[in-house]
Design a protein around this motif. Structure first.
Motif, PDB file in Angstrom:
ATOM      1  N   UNK A   1      22.161 -24.354 -14.710  1.00  0.00           N
ATOM      2  CA  UNK A   1      23.096 -23.231 -15.342  1.00  0.00           C
ATOM      3  C   UNK A   1      23.989 -23.116 -16.948  1.00  0.00           C
ATOM      4  N   UNK A   2      24.185 -24.668 -16.478  1.00  0.00           N
ATOM      5  CA  UNK A   2      25.593 -25.977 -17.260  1.00  0.00           C
ATOM      6  C   UNK A   2      24.702 -25.137 -19.083  1.00  0.00           C
ATOM      7  N   UNK A   3      22.669 -25.610 -18.970  1.00  0.00           N
ATOM      8  CA  UNK A   3      22.266 -25.409 -20.353  1.00  0.00           C
ATOM      9  C   UNK A   3      21.914 -23.756 -21.154  1.00  0.00           C
ATOM     10  N   UNK A   4      21.936 -23.127 -19.836  1.00  0.00           N
ATOM     11  CA  UNK A   4      21.482 -21.659 -19.849  1.00  0.00           C
ATOM     12  C   UNK A   4      24.344 -21.076 -20.790  1.00  0.00           C
ATOM     13  N   UNK A   5      25.345 -22.128 -20.124  1.00  0.00           N
ATOM     14  CA  UNK A   5      26.488 -21.566 -20.476  1.00  0.00           C
ATOM     15  C   UNK A   5      26.563 -22.301 -22.497  1.00  0.00           C
ATOM     16  N   UNK A   6      26.276 -23.200 -22.365  1.00  0.00           N
ATOM     17  CA  UNK A   6      26.875 -23.832 -23.458  1.00  0.00           C
ATOM     18  C   UNK A   6      25.849 -23.363 -24.387  1.00  0.00           C
ATOM     19  N   UNK A   7      24.305 -22.594 -24.245  1.00  0.00           N
ATOM     20  CA  UNK A   7      23.577 -22.148 -25.037  1.00  0.00           C
ATOM     21  C   UNK A   7      24.466 -20.791 -25.626  1.00  0.00           C
ATOM     22  N   UNK A   8      25.875 -20.469 -25.644  1.00  0.00           N
ATOM     23  CA  UNK A   8      25.953 -19.298 -25.641  1.00  0.00           C
ATOM     24  C   UNK A   8      27.447 -19.231 -26.693  1.00  0.00           C
ATOM     25  N   UNK A   9      27.516 -19.078 -27.630  1.00  0.00           N
ATOM     26  CA  UNK A   9      28.464 -19.568 -28.555  1.00  0.00           C
ATOM     27  C   UNK A   9      29.972 -18.846 -28.430  1.00  0.00           C
ATOM     28  N   UNK A  10      29.775 -18.085 -27.987  1.00  0.00           N
ATOM     29  CA  UNK A  10      30.724 -16.379 -27.511  1.00  0.00           C
ATOM     30  C   UNK A  10      31.499 -17.669 -26.273  1.00  0.00           C
ATOM     31  N   UNK A  11      30.660 -17.842 -25.130  1.00  0.00           N
ATOM     32  CA  UNK A  11      31.335 -18.476 -23.913  1.00  0.00           C
ATOM     33  C   UNK A  11      31.496 -20.150 -24.483  1.00  0.00           C
TER      34      UNK A  11
ATOM     35  N   UNK B   1      34.195 -25.378 -14.567  1.00  0.00           N
ATOM     36  CA  UNK B   1      34.698 -27.020 -14.978  1.00  0.00           C
ATOM     37  C   UNK B   1      33.814 -27.191 -15.489  1.00  0.00           C
ATOM     38  N   UNK B   2      32.327 -28.097 -15.016  1.00  0.00           N
ATOM     39  CA  UNK B   2      31.569 -29.168 -15.574  1.00  0.00           C
ATOM     40  C   UNK B   2      31.242 -28.553 -16.663  1.00  0.00           C
ATOM     41  N   UNK B   3      31.534 -27.836 -17.214  1.00  0.00           N
ATOM     42  CA  UNK B   3      31.233 -27.717 -18.514  1.00  0.00           C
ATOM     43  C   UNK B   3      32.606 -27.626 -19.728  1.00  0.00           C
ATOM     44  N   UNK B   4      33.908 -27.199 -19.187  1.00  0.00           N
ATOM     45  CA  UNK B   4      35.183 -28.054 -19.870  1.00  0.00           C
ATOM     46  C   UNK B   4      34.763 -29.454 -20.116  1.00  0.00           C
ATOM     47  N   UNK B   5      34.851 -29.837 -18.954  1.00  0.00           N
ATOM     48  CA  UNK B   5      34.207 -31.767 -19.093  1.00  0.00           C
ATOM     49  C   UNK B   5      33.744 -32.604 -20.053  1.00  0.00           C
ATOM     50  N   UNK B   6      32.789 -31.322 -19.524  1.00  0.00           N
ATOM     51  CA  UNK B   6      31.251 -31.802 -20.494  1.00  0.00           C
ATOM     52  C   UNK B   6      31.983 -31.900 -22.030  1.00  0.00           C
ATOM     53  N   UNK B   7      32.746 -30.513 -22.320  1.00  0.00           N
ATOM     54  CA  UNK B   7      33.173 -30.279 -23.427  1.00  0.00           C
ATOM     55  C   UNK B   7      33.995 -31.562 -24.450  1.00  0.00           C
ATOM     56  N   UNK B   8      35.082 -32.065 -23.111  1.00  0.00           N
ATOM     57  CA  UNK B   8      35.632 -33.425 -23.526  1.00  0.00           C
ATOM     58  C   UNK B   8      35.101 -34.337 -23.319  1.00  0.00           C
ATOM     59  N   UNK B   9      33.914 -34.007 -22.787  1.00  0.00           N
ATOM     60  CA  UNK B   9      33.542 -36.019 -22.535  1.00  0.00           C
ATOM     61  C   UNK B   9      33.178 -37.042 -23.921  1.00  0.00           C
ATOM     62  N   UNK B  10      32.592 -36.411 -25.250  1.00  0.00           N
ATOM     63  CA  UNK B  10      32.170 -37.331 -26.358  1.00  0.00           C
ATOM     64  C   UNK B  10      34.223 -37.731 -26.268  1.00  0.00           C
ATOM     65  N   UNK B  11      35.658 -37.679 -26.530  1.00  0.00           N
ATOM     66  CA  UNK B  11      37.048 -37.655 -26.994  1.00  0.00           C
ATOM     67  C   UNK B  11      37.086 -39.052 -25.762  1.00  0.00           C
ATOM     68  N   UNK B  12      36.833 -38.445 -24.860  1.00  0.00           N
ATOM     69  CA  UNK B  12      36.911 -39.060 -23.308  1.00  0.00           C
ATOM     70  C   UNK B  12      35.947 -40.248 -23.551  1.00  0.00           C
ATOM     71  N   UNK B  13      35.198 -40.177 -23.799  1.00  0.00           N
ATOM     72  CA  UNK B  13      33.907 -41.655 -24.168  1.00  0.00           C
ATOM     73  C   UNK B  13      34.396 -42.759 -25.790  1.00  0.00           C
ATOM     74  N   UNK B  14      35.122 -41.419 -26.440  1.00  0.00           N
ATOM     75  CA  UNK B  14      35.575 -42.150 -27.807  1.00  0.00           C
ATOM     76  C   UNK B  14      36.753 -43.414 -27.608  1.00  0.00           C
ATOM     77  N   UNK B  15      37.284 -42.904 -26.512  1.00  0.00           N
ATOM     78  CA  UNK B  15      39.036 -42.886 -26.142  1.00  0.00           C
ATOM     79  C   UNK B  15      38.722 -44.445 -25.154  1.00  0.00           C
ATOM     80  N   UNK B  16      37.899 -44.020 -23.793  1.00  0.00           N
ATOM     81  CA  UNK B  16      37.264 -45.355 -23.414  1.00  0.00           C
ATOM     82  C   UNK B  16      37.121 -46.592 -24.507  1.00  0.00           C
TER      83      UNK B  16
END
Length: 301
Positions: A60-70, A177-192
């Motif tokens: 489902x994450x692939x479906x959610x993150x493939x729609x630009x509006x969402x 929420x999973x999609x939200x943290x995945x969107x934030x994950x690249x920034x988090x990994x850079x900080x780490x």
């Protein structure tokens, strides 16, 4: 045990975990808040991905993150929840957890105001009075302390905006929420990476606590989602106040934060607003139940 009873128990447990979470983040006060937040995002992503995998819903994450509006909506939600988490973690570390608890008291009232401004929802008399009392509490605290309670305002407003944004998403809470943290994950990994592990290499205990921040974030949300489907909306609204009440008690009784007469006056006004708001919500919830039953009887007649 009835489904409603199970829902109430899940709601109480979720709000209790949230309310006592300040103790957990106080144990990490020696680690900068941006590092704690980064690990919270990382391990939350791991936790939620595991939950979705076990449920067979990872696709489902692939479906959610493939729609630009969402994705655009999720990006705004991500910004609000990350700001909320960061300010809360920071407030605990700098000895302002009392003010943070005030923010979680006022956020439902801010949500009502946003509902009026954005969705043209009507304000009931009880909601209007509760908002007026909460506004007066902020004014009293600002006057007494000589500075606006910015932590409370940022926490309350960011969480309320987060709720408004999520209202426009037709996806489940765990997936979103999973999609939200995945969107934030690249920034988090850079900080780490840039901070040499983000506190993870300090010692085994710190590493364990940072990893635990994932389940600590995820489990209450799952419990809340379970409860919201089984408990009347008015009851959910009332039970949510367990969270800031425990936060305030932890701040004053365990952390020993200063609680002045201005805090007393502001919290008295806030509790007055909470009682009025909650009674109004319970009354509306009961009315809706009666109307639904009447409509069902008319249909079956």
């Amino acid at each position: 045990m009835t489904e409603t009873t199970k829902g109430v128990a899940a709601m109480i447990l979720a709000c209790t975990v949230w309310g006592l979470s300040g103790i957990f983040y106080k144990l990490l006060a020696h680690i900068p808040p941006e590092q704690v937040l980064s690990h919270r995002v990382l391990w939350s992503a791991v936790f939620f991905a595991c939950v979705l995998a076990l449920q067979g819903r990872l696709a489902l994450l692939t479906t959610v993150l493939s729609e630009w509006r969402q994705v655009r909506v999720l990006m705004l939600a991500t910004a609000m929840i990350s700001l909320n988490w960061f300010i809360f973690i920071t407030s605990v570390q700098i000895g302002r957890a009392t003010e943070a608890s005030l923010g979680y008291y006022i956020f439902p009232l801010v949500s009502v105001v946003l509902g009026r401004l954005i969705f043209a929802e009507r304000l009931s008399p009880s909601q209007g009075l509760a908002i007026a009392l909460a506004s007066l509490a902020v004014v009293v605290l600002t006057y007494g302390l000589g500075v606006a309670p910015w932590i409370a305002l940022v926490i309350g407003c960011s969480f309320a905006i987060y709720g408004v944004v999520k209202k426009g998403l037709d996806i489940g809470p765990v997936v979103s929420v999973t999609a939200e943290v995945l969107l934030l994950l690249p920034i988090a990994l850079v900080v780490i990476v840039l901070t040499g592990g983000g506190g993870f290499q300090g010692n085994a205990l710190d590493a364990g606590f940072l990893m635990l921040s994932g389940p600590l974030t995820g489990m209450p949300l799952i419990l809340f989602s379970y409860a919201a489907r089984r408990v009347a909306l008015g009851s959910v609204g009332v039970l949510q106040y367990i969270n800031p009440t425990l936060q305030a008690l932890v701040a004053t009784l365990i952390f020993g934060e200063l609680f002045t007469q201005w805090h007393s006056m502001a919290f008295a006004l806030i509790w007055g607003a909470v009682i009025i708001f909650s009674l109004g919500a319970l009354h509306r919830s009961r009315q809706e139940v009666r109307q639904a039953r009447a409509a069902a009887k008319a249909t079956n007649a």
